[in-house]
Design a protein around this motif. Structure first.
Motif, mmCIF file in Angstrom:
data_model
loop_
_atom_site.group_PDB
_atom_site.id
_atom_site.type_symbol
_atom_site.label_atom_id
_atom_site.label_comp_id
_atom_site.label_asym_id
_atom_site.label_seq_id
_atom_site.Cartn_x
_atom_site.Cartn_y
_atom_site.Cartn_z
ATOM 1 N N GLU A 60 -76.596 42.431 -18.781
ATOM 2 C CA GLU A 60 -77.524 42.238 -19.896
ATOM 3 C C GLU A 60 -78.866 41.741 -19.517
ATOM 4 O OE1 GLU A 60 -76.575 41.037 -24.240
ATOM 5 O OE2 GLU A 60 -76.891 39.228 -22.902
ATOM 6 N N VAL A 61 -79.730 42.462 -20.146
ATOM 7 C CA VAL A 61 -81.171 42.337 -19.750
ATOM 8 C C VAL A 61 -81.610 41.583 -21.191
ATOM 9 C CG1 VAL A 61 -83.520 43.255 -19.373
ATOM 10 C CG2 VAL A 61 -81.504 44.284 -18.204
ATOM 11 N N LEU A 62 -82.255 40.319 -20.852
ATOM 12 C CA LEU A 62 -82.765 39.396 -22.230
ATOM 13 C C LEU A 62 -84.402 39.544 -21.928
ATOM 14 C CD1 LEU A 62 -80.531 36.499 -22.195
ATOM 15 C CD2 LEU A 62 -80.183 38.551 -23.337
ATOM 16 N N ILE A 97 -78.250 39.033 -16.693
ATOM 17 C CA ILE A 97 -77.064 38.217 -16.713
ATOM 18 C C ILE A 97 -75.891 39.082 -16.217
ATOM 19 C CG2 ILE A 97 -75.636 36.935 -18.046
ATOM 20 C CD1 ILE A 97 -78.069 36.262 -19.741
ATOM 21 N N ARG A 98 -74.989 38.790 -15.438
ATOM 22 C CA ARG A 98 -73.557 39.560 -15.320
ATOM 23 C C ARG A 98 -72.903 38.892 -16.216
ATOM 24 N NH1 ARG A 98 -72.711 38.860 -9.554
ATOM 25 N NH2 ARG A 98 -71.968 36.577 -10.172
ATOM 26 N N ASP A 137 -70.953 35.341 -16.860
ATOM 27 C CA ASP A 137 -72.401 34.741 -17.391
ATOM 28 C C ASP A 137 -73.063 34.338 -16.113
ATOM 29 O OD1 ASP A 137 -71.832 35.336 -20.364
ATOM 30 O OD2 ASP A 137 -70.597 33.731 -20.336
ATOM 31 N N THR A 138 -73.238 34.926 -15.190
ATOM 32 C CA THR A 138 -74.069 34.515 -13.941
ATOM 33 C C THR A 138 -75.733 35.123 -14.327
ATOM 34 O OG1 THR A 138 -72.244 34.131 -12.527
ATOM 35 C CG2 THR A 138 -74.513 34.678 -11.503
ATOM 36 N N GLN A 175 -75.146 40.411 -4.190
ATOM 37 C CA GLN A 175 -74.385 39.337 -4.916
ATOM 38 C C GLN A 175 -74.571 39.762 -6.545
ATOM 39 O OE1 GLN A 175 -75.798 35.399 -4.270
ATOM 40 N NE2 GLN A 175 -75.469 35.377 -2.310
ATOM 41 N N TRP A 176 -75.229 40.969 -6.819
ATOM 42 C CA TRP A 176 -75.186 41.203 -8.147
ATOM 43 C C TRP A 176 -73.782 41.499 -8.609
ATOM 44 C CZ3 TRP A 176 -79.721 45.406 -7.793
ATOM 45 C CH2 TRP A 176 -81.105 44.472 -7.504
#
Length: 74
Positions: free
Chosen positions: A11-13, A52-53, A57-58, A73-74
């Motif tokens: 997700e892109v905030l 956010i992954r 929720d990372t 690490q994505w």
């Protein structure tokens, strides 16, 4: 029937100054989420952008918070 496309995983905030509202966009691939986040920053449309992954929720990218995980690490 289940949808034929895979579920979203990132997700892109995007936070913006008033009177504009923030946005939340979801992507299946981390690469597309990161490209979107960087494009929003480059365009000057956001005060803060984070990726956010969703699985855990990372936060994998948040320049204001000093977070930019390496690509592996994505």
């Amino acid at each position: 029937m289940p949808p034929p496309w895979p579920g979203d995983r990132y997700e892109v905030l995007c936070q913006r100054l008033a009177p504009f509202s923030g946005t939340r966009d979801q992507y299946h691939f981390a690469q597309y989420a990161m490209e979107s986040a960087r494009a929003l920053e480059d365009a000057g449309l956001a005060t803060r952008v984070a990726v956010i992954r969703l699985a855990d929720d990372t936060v994998i990218y948040d320049p204001v918070g000093g977070v930019e995980l390496p690509q592996d690490q994505w």
